[in-house]
Design a protein around this motif. Structure first.
Motif, PDB file in Angstrom:
ATOM      1  N   CYS A  75      43.810  21.628  24.545  1.00 49.58           N
ATOM      2  CA  CYS A  75      43.782  21.043  25.886  1.00 49.58           C
ATOM      3  C   CYS A  75      44.701  19.828  26.030  1.00 49.58           C
ATOM      4  CB  CYS A  75      42.357  20.635  26.250  1.00 49.58           C
ATOM      5  SG  CYS A  75      41.251  22.012  26.589  1.00 49.58           S
ATOM      6  N   SER A  76      44.678  18.906  25.072  1.00 53.60           N
ATOM      7  CA  SER A  76      45.433  17.672  25.238  1.00 53.60           C
ATOM      8  C   SER A  76      45.887  17.164  23.881  1.00 53.60           C
ATOM      9  CB  SER A  76      44.594  16.602  25.946  1.00 53.60           C
ATOM     10  OG  SER A  76      43.421  16.304  25.199  1.00 53.60           O
ATOM     11  N   TYR A 108      46.982  13.515  21.936  1.00 55.80           N
ATOM     12  CA  TYR A 108      46.921  12.052  21.975  1.00 55.80           C
ATOM     13  C   TYR A 108      47.956  11.517  20.996  1.00 55.80           C
ATOM     14  CZ  TYR A 108      44.385   7.641  22.738  1.00 55.80           C
ATOM     15  OH  TYR A 108      44.016   6.366  23.111  1.00 55.80           O
ATOM     16  N   TRP A 161      57.528   9.792  24.781  1.00 57.40           N
ATOM     17  CA  TRP A 161      57.568   9.188  26.116  1.00 57.40           C
ATOM     18  C   TRP A 161      58.837   8.355  26.286  1.00 57.40           C
ATOM     19  CZ3 TRP A 161      53.936  10.716  29.485  1.00 57.40           C
ATOM     20  CH2 TRP A 161      52.706  11.146  28.988  1.00 57.40           C
ATOM     21  N   LYS A 183      55.794   8.780  33.298  1.00 59.95           N
ATOM     22  CA  LYS A 183      55.258  10.140  33.265  1.00 59.95           C
ATOM     23  C   LYS A 183      56.074  11.118  34.101  1.00 59.95           C
ATOM     24  CE  LYS A 183      50.516   8.755  32.245  1.00 59.95           C
ATOM     25  NZ  LYS A 183      49.072   8.912  32.588  1.00 59.95           N
ATOM     26  N   GLN A 213      54.186  20.396  28.815  1.00 58.83           N
ATOM     27  CA  GLN A 213      53.916  20.698  30.213  1.00 58.83           C
ATOM     28  C   GLN A 213      54.020  22.191  30.478  1.00 58.83           C
ATOM     29  OE1 GLN A 213      56.818  19.609  33.375  1.00 58.83           O
ATOM     30  NE2 GLN A 213      55.161  18.291  34.160  1.00 58.83           N
ATOM     31  N   GLY A 239      50.911  23.894  29.361  1.00 61.44           N
ATOM     32  CA  GLY A 239      49.677  23.476  30.015  1.00 61.44           C
ATOM     33  C   GLY A 239      48.854  22.522  29.188  1.00 61.44           C
ATOM     34  N   ILE A 240      49.492  21.747  28.312  1.00 66.56           N
ATOM     35  CA  ILE A 240      48.805  20.796  27.440  1.00 66.56           C
ATOM     36  C   ILE A 240      49.076  19.385  27.945  1.00 66.56           C
ATOM     37  CG2 ILE A 240      48.628  19.881  25.096  1.00 66.56           C
ATOM     38  CD1 ILE A 240      49.537  22.629  24.091  1.00 66.56           C
ATOM     39  N   GLU A 241      48.027  18.609  28.140  1.00 66.16           N
ATOM     40  CA  GLU A 241      48.169  17.239  28.622  1.00 66.16           C
ATOM     41  C   GLU A 241      48.552  16.312  27.483  1.00 66.16           C
ATOM     42  OE1 GLU A 241      45.491  13.732  30.814  1.00 66.16           O
ATOM     43  OE2 GLU A 241      44.545  15.582  30.080  1.00 66.16           O
ATOM     44  N   ILE A 276      48.665  12.518  26.284  1.00 66.76           N
ATOM     45  CA  ILE A 276      47.980  11.262  26.600  1.00 66.76           C
ATOM     46  C   ILE A 276      48.607  10.150  25.774  1.00 66.76           C
ATOM     47  CG2 ILE A 276      45.769  10.054  26.649  1.00 66.76           C
ATOM     48  CD1 ILE A 276      44.401  12.778  26.714  1.00 66.76           C
ATOM     49  N   GLY A 278      46.554  27.023  32.845  1.00 65.63           N
ATOM     50  CA  GLY A 278      46.101  26.084  31.810  1.00 65.63           C
ATOM     51  C   GLY A 278      45.221  26.751  30.792  1.00 65.63           C
TER      52      GLY A 278
END
Length: 352
Positions: free
Chosen positions: A190-191, A193, A201, A212, A223, A226-228, A230, A348
């Protein structure tokens, strides 16, 4: 008040046994026993008779000396916990870790750990594996006179390490390599970190907020999948991964030395064997769910995790033509989807 004073008042019938017991803070039965021993042997009868006697479960001196010799000659830079694991695994050691730690301290081999600072509340773990992964790099002298970067990708729910390897320098390609290993082996998560490194970034101002909108190559690939992504704004925010790196730095150099490993290729093979056996590093047992529990990938997911140029128009047209994001699923090949995953609708990842 001393026992002799209480006893003199007892013999003068100024105190009862119950009152004497309350003054001395013991039971009435103990007062009777002390009075009998005082009348029979005097003040010496009140001494604890266990003093000066060796414990029945005392560890033999030969065992203590053998343990200290092993520590001085072979395991001098191991942590007490790591040392205890090696003794149990290779030397038939049967004593507890706490006994080992206290014995090393009493013989001056190690010092007690300093008192920790103010308590910092830890961020709760994700309730299910695959909901959030940590990725970071650690530069360290893993073998003598050689500094490499260790790239680790671990799960927030149970601290399980899914990918770990050495590179000369952390960067875009090392991030793509780690993501490809995890996704091909376990599926989409999902995400992610991560810190504010330039390969994750763009940061217009040093120490400021990330941009962002202006994505890096890693950001664009995530993106598409579909992975966020953080961002972490402090080392304390990455405490879980920082503690994992502390474990690696306290254990891995010693393991590499004991196996005679001096090159990066050999070290990466050792890491791969350690991850496949799942015996090198602890796993937190509190996470719920079994398996990754997310949308599976039915073919190797190397296309999104590939370096591409800024000229995105032609690249995107080519990706749409060749289906870079979604490979052929089981239905296209006449196969049935695995029962441990449930395919959700939309772009997603979906929890099972």
């Amino acid at each position: 008040m001393k026992f002799e004073d209480v006893y003199s008042r007892r013999t003068a019938d100024k105190l009862t046994q119950e009152q004497a017991a309350e003054i001395l803070g013991v039971s009435v039965r103990t007062v009777r026993r002390w009075e009998d021993r005082f009348e029979a042997d005097g003040a010496e009868g009140l001494y604890d008779r266990r003093l000066g006697k060796l414990a029945n479960n005392r560890v033999p001196t030969d065992t203590v000396m053998e343990m200290l010799t092993l520590f001085d000659s072979k395991y001098w830079d191991y942590t007490p916990k790591h040392f205890h694991e090696k003794l149990v695994e290779h030397h038939g050691f049967t004593q507890s870790y706490n006994w080992l730690r206290l014995t090393l301290q009493s013989h001056g081999r190690i010092q007690p750990a300093p008192r920790r600072g103010d308590h910092r509340r830890k961020r709760p773990r994700r309730p299910m594996v695959g909901m959030m992964l940590h990725q970071d790099g650690s530069s360290h002298e893993w073998v003598p006179d050689q500094w490499w970067d260790l790239i680790v990708t671990m799960d927030d729910a149970n601290s399980r390490v899914y990918s770990a390897f050495f590179v000369s320098e952390e960067g875009t390609m090392s991030s793509f390599r780690a993501l490809t290993e995890v996704i091909n082996a376990h599926g989409l998560f999902c995400s992610l970190y991560a810190d504010r490194g330039s390969h994750y970034w763009h940061t217009p101002e040093a120490g400021g907020k990330v941009d962002k909108e202006n994505l890096t190559q890693v950001g664009r690939a995530l993106q598409q999948l579909g992975i966020e992504l953080i961002p972490a704004y402090s080392p304390q925010a990455r405490g879980r991964s920082e503690r994992m790196f502390g474990t690696f730095q306290n254990r891995l150099p010693q393991e590499l030395r004991s196996h005679g490993i001096t090159t990066m290729q050999e070290a990466n093979r050792f890491l791969k064997r350690g991850l496949s056996s799942r015996t090198q590093w602890p796993v937190y047992k509190g996470a719920g769910g079994h398996g990754f529990g997310l949308r599976p990938v039915y073919r190797p997911c190397y296309r999104p995790c590939a370096r591409y140029s800024v000229r995105t128009g032609r690249t995107r047209r080519r990706q749409r033509q060749h289906g870079a994001l979604q490979g052929p699923g089981p239905a296209d090949r006449g196969e049935q989807a695995p029962s441990s995953f449930r395919q959700g609708e939309g772009q997603g990842p979906r929890l099972s």
